[in-house]
Design a protein around this motif. Structure first.
Motif, PDB file in Angstrom:
ATOM      1  N   ILE A 155      78.748  14.658  53.862  1.00 20.95           N
ATOM      2  CA  ILE A 155      78.479  13.671  54.915  1.00 20.95           C
ATOM      3  C   ILE A 155      77.065  13.857  55.452  1.00 20.95           C
ATOM      4  O   ILE A 155      76.336  12.877  55.664  1.00 20.95           O
ATOM      5  N   LYS A 156      76.652  15.103  55.676  1.00 22.75           N
ATOM      6  CA  LYS A 156      75.295  15.356  56.171  1.00 22.75           C
ATOM      7  C   LYS A 156      74.253  14.904  55.152  1.00 22.75           C
ATOM      8  O   LYS A 156      73.231  14.327  55.523  1.00 22.75           O
ATOM      9  N   LEU A 196      74.103  11.077  55.305  1.00 19.90           N
ATOM     10  CA  LEU A 196      73.386  10.634  56.504  1.00 19.90           C
ATOM     11  C   LEU A 196      71.883  10.870  56.366  1.00 19.90           C
ATOM     12  O   LEU A 196      71.074  10.022  56.760  1.00 19.90           O
ATOM     13  N   ILE A 201      69.072   7.897  56.541  1.00 13.77           N
ATOM     14  CA  ILE A 201      67.935   7.941  57.467  1.00 13.77           C
ATOM     15  C   ILE A 201      66.613   7.912  56.705  1.00 13.77           C
ATOM     16  O   ILE A 201      65.665   7.226  57.102  1.00 13.77           O
TER      17      ILE A 201
END
Length: 83
Positions: free
Chosen positions: A38-39, A42, A46
């Protein structure tokens, strides 16, 4: 399915210091892996957003033809009803 009954899905998790991991330890490891994914997702989202913003600001300097609106003169006759 061939008379095999499983209470939970089998996962291959390496033994930690010679002892078999408990169900909670297995879930914690799976949770850590999911959180890493998930990180990473993300971070990529970004990064892509920043790339789009940078392209919007810097793009007209390097690629002016891509950002220029097509311009041509258009003339059309207009009939007005005057009573």
């Amino acid at each position: 399915m061939n008379a095999v009954i499983l209470r939970e899905r089998p996962y291959i998790i390496p033994l930690i210091r010679g002892k078999e991991p408990t169900y909670i330890e297995q879930n914690n490891e799976l949770g850590r892996v999911m959180w890493r994914l998930i990180k990473a997702l993300l971070f990529l989202i970004i990064l892509a957003g920043g790339g789009f913003v940078a392209y919007a600001y810097v793009g007209p300097l390097f690629f002016p033809a891509d950002f220029a609106a097509p311009s041509q003169e258009v003339t059309q006759p207009v009939t007005l009803d005057t009573n």
